[in-house]
Design an enzyme around this catalytic site. Structure first.
Site, short mmCIF file in Angstrom:
data_model
loop_
_atom_site.label_atom_id
_atom_site.label_comp_id
_atom_site.label_asym_id
_atom_site.label_seq_id
_atom_site.Cartn_x
_atom_site.Cartn_y
_atom_site.Cartn_z
N ASP A 150 -14.06 -10.20 10.41
CA ASP A 150 -12.58 -10.11 10.48
C ASP A 150 -11.86 -9.41 11.52
OD1 ASP A 150 -12.39 -11.30 7.83
OD2 ASP A 150 -12.10 -9.25 6.74
N GLU A 196 0.90 -1.19 0.06
CA GLU A 196 -0.14 -0.04 -0.12
C GLU A 196 0.84 1.24 0.09
OE1 GLU A 196 -0.28 -2.56 2.08
OE2 GLU A 196 -2.31 -3.10 1.73
#
Lengths: 320, 278
Positions: A119, A60
């Protein structure tokens, strides 16, 4: 509270649709992903425009700085990943490569807030609005539903400069009263009222509307303001609402200490002293679970907004 | 391979000397800055701005220009001096380095300084910036080239290797990186802080064409840039072995002058060694 009557739609699908249209209309649109293209739906764009989609892998930092290089070369760049990885993980790259030089990069983050669900906390960022709001030159947008997500994506594509736009993973109720005239930096009144203003952003706007309907039964006439741009905050609409109604409740799927409510509180403290209460996630990390259950557990329901309204109405009465 | 004329090399040596004088003066006048890494980078920057780069000082945003990104942003005094000598802005402006209201920030600001292509300073981002530019050039079928100078200390940064991996993956033969291998970083010798060797092997393993040169020898510098331009299908990295503080005896190899301005006495000695004030 029953949301059975509301149609639910995917913000991600509407973002993908807007992006695909933009890709067809404009050759300057370039899209970057970081090994989540199927989750963030940039895969839809990639399928039609493989030459303008770059999947940089789980990198990223590289993605954000590459985005800046594209923008410096005249491209309008959409960089998309989960909110957790598109803000905190790359704060410095956004800061130096994008925000400081005012690069024309749109960071479109999905999976924001706790509605990510199973998650858990590593993927449920609750402070992304705070991080992006802190950056000079950054515009921060949080659409309320799927159709508004489409409109917001179209609008940020036309705006030149850095933008952070966040949405959740879960489908969200579609709000009938949202019109097609989305304008960056403008809050919209979705329901008029004189007794209190409920200011929502993102998925909490629908909760505000449900709460307002319930409050009617108690004789409380609530205005609902959709604060879909958090930075720059629509100060004019905010102050007008505060003065018209004399009490404000904010609601957001974000840490209550540093998000939209905090921004509103600062403005009200300086410009309009009315009783105010913030609804949002307390100063804690999230956890795994069903997204609706988590919304209840962390205080993000219409009931929480109604309770907060009772609180500000009591204080408003006391002040009068 | 064209051999570069003695005249060209002499001219570049002359420009580099002027840049060294100017940058030491700028840092002295500012009272802060990074002379060591500016002086080590000077010869490569002089070669770029006075021979290699196709740029137009009168039109800094000309779309087909070559781009240079100084990822090791702290060496910007050398860049500013080169830009001013090349005519991007008035020479007199160099004296405003780091001063309030100046267009010459302590680290590069692409919005303020004509000719500066990327805002850098927080280490490790410039190569990625250059990749975005190189991909854009390929997308637009334009033939301009992108040069990115990274400090050897920036090879500590994970992002540098994210970038290295992606540049070869995208076959960016329009991208050339230069590692200013001066063997020093802020806290001391790179081999003591975070060992980088075998550095050339690392870049090779990441899919780059690697050239190793003496970064103060213009014949080698120019030859390397020619070679880089001829390499197809992959990016090239030039590992330029340099000397931190090159040209000023007491700054050479001195950790202390990584990020410290000379005092008056040191400044005068530096000017004497560099052949007089600019």
């Amino acid at each position: 509270m029953n949301y059975g009557a509301w149609k639910k739609e995917s913000q991600r699908d509407f973002w993908a649709k807007a992006l695909l249209e933009l890709g067809r209309e404009r050759k300057d649109i370039v899209v970057l992903s970081a090994d989540l293209s199927t989750s963030v739906k940039t895969s839809v764009f990639a399928k039609e425009f493989p030459e303008r989609h770059f999947n940089v892998g789980i990198a990223e930092q590289n993605m954000m700085s590459i985005a800046a290089g594209f923008a410096a070369s005249g491209k309008t760049v959409f960089a998309s990943t989960f909110a957790a990885f598109g803000t905190g993980r790359v704060y410095d790259q956004i800061r130096q490569s994008i925000a400081y030089p005012e690069m024309n990069v749109k960071i479109v983050a999905t999976h924001a807030g706790i509605t990510v669900g199973g998650d858990g906390a590593t993927h449920q960022i609750v402070e992304d609005i705070a991080l992006m709001r802190a950056l000079p030159n950054m515009t921060v947008v949080v659409p309320a539903d799927a159709p508004e997500t489409y409109l917001a994506i179209r609008a940020v594509a036309d705006y030149i400069g850095p933008v952070y736009l966040r949405m959740g993973r879960a489908d969200v109720p579609t709000i009938a009263s949202i019109q097609d005239d989305f304008k960056l930096g403008k809050a919209t009144v979705l329901r008029d009222g004189d007794d209190v203003t409920l200011i929502g952003t993102g998925v909490m706007v629908s909760r505000c509307l449900v709460a307002a309907d319930e409050l009617t039964k108690e004789g409380i006439d609530a205005r609902v303001l959709n604060m879909s741009t958090i930075k720059p905050l629509d100060r004019e609409a905010l102050i007008k609402a505060a003065r018209d109604t004399g009490a404000v409740v904010t609601a957001e799927e974000h840490s209550v200490t540093v998000g939209m409510g905090a921004a509103v509180a600062m403005d009200l403290a300086e410009n309009a002293h009315v009783p105010m209460k913030r609804v949002g996630i307390p100063d804690v990390f999230g956890e795994s679970g069903d997204s609706d259950e988590l919304m209840e557990k962390y205080g993000l329901t219409a009931e929480n907004i109604i309770e907060a309204t009772h609180d500000v109405m009591r204080r408003k009465g006391g002040a009068l | 391979m064209p051999k570069h004329s003695r005249e060209l090399i002499g001219k570049l040596e002359h420009e580099a000397l002027k840049i060294r004088r100017r940058l030491v003066r700028m840092i002295y006048q500012a009272g802060s800055g990074h002379p060591g890494g500016s002086l080590s980078a000077t010869d490569v920057i002089a070669a770029l701005y006075f021979h290699v780069l196709n740029v137009d000082p009168k039109d800094p945003s000309w779309v087909d220009r070559d781009r240079f990104v100084l990822s090791k942003g702290h060496a910007c005094p050398a860049w500013y001096a080169a830009l001013a000598e090349r005519g991007f802005f008035p020479i007199e402006e160099l004296d405003t380095l780091r001063k309030t209201g100046s267009r010459l920030q302590g680290h590069p600001d692409m919005r303020k300084t004509p000719g500066v292509e990327a805002s850098t300073g927080s280490e490790g981002q410039g190569l990625s910036n250059g990749i975005g530019m190189a991909l854009a050039a390929k997308l637009d079928r334009r033939s301009y080239r992108i040069y990115v100078m990274v400090g050897d200390g920036e090879n500590d940064c994970g992002q540098t290797w994210e970038a290295a991996m992606s540049a070869s993956f995208y076959k960016l033969d329009n991208l050339c990186a230069i590692v200013d291998r001066n063997l020093m970083q802020l806290d001391g010798p790179t081999k003591h802080i975070m060992s980088l060797e075998p550095l050339a092997d690392k870049w090779k393993a990441f899919g780059w064409k690697v050239l190793e040169i003496d970064g103060h020898n213009f014949a080698e510098i120019l030859k390397a840039f020619d070679k880089a331009e001829s390499v197809k299908g992959k990016p090239t990295v030039i590992i330029a072995r340099t000397l931190k503080g090159k040209g000023v005896s007491f700054m050479e190899g001195a950790v202390a002058f990584h990020g410290k301005a000379p005092n008056e006495e040191e400044y005068e000695q530096a000017m004497t060694e560099l052949g007089g004030e600019p």
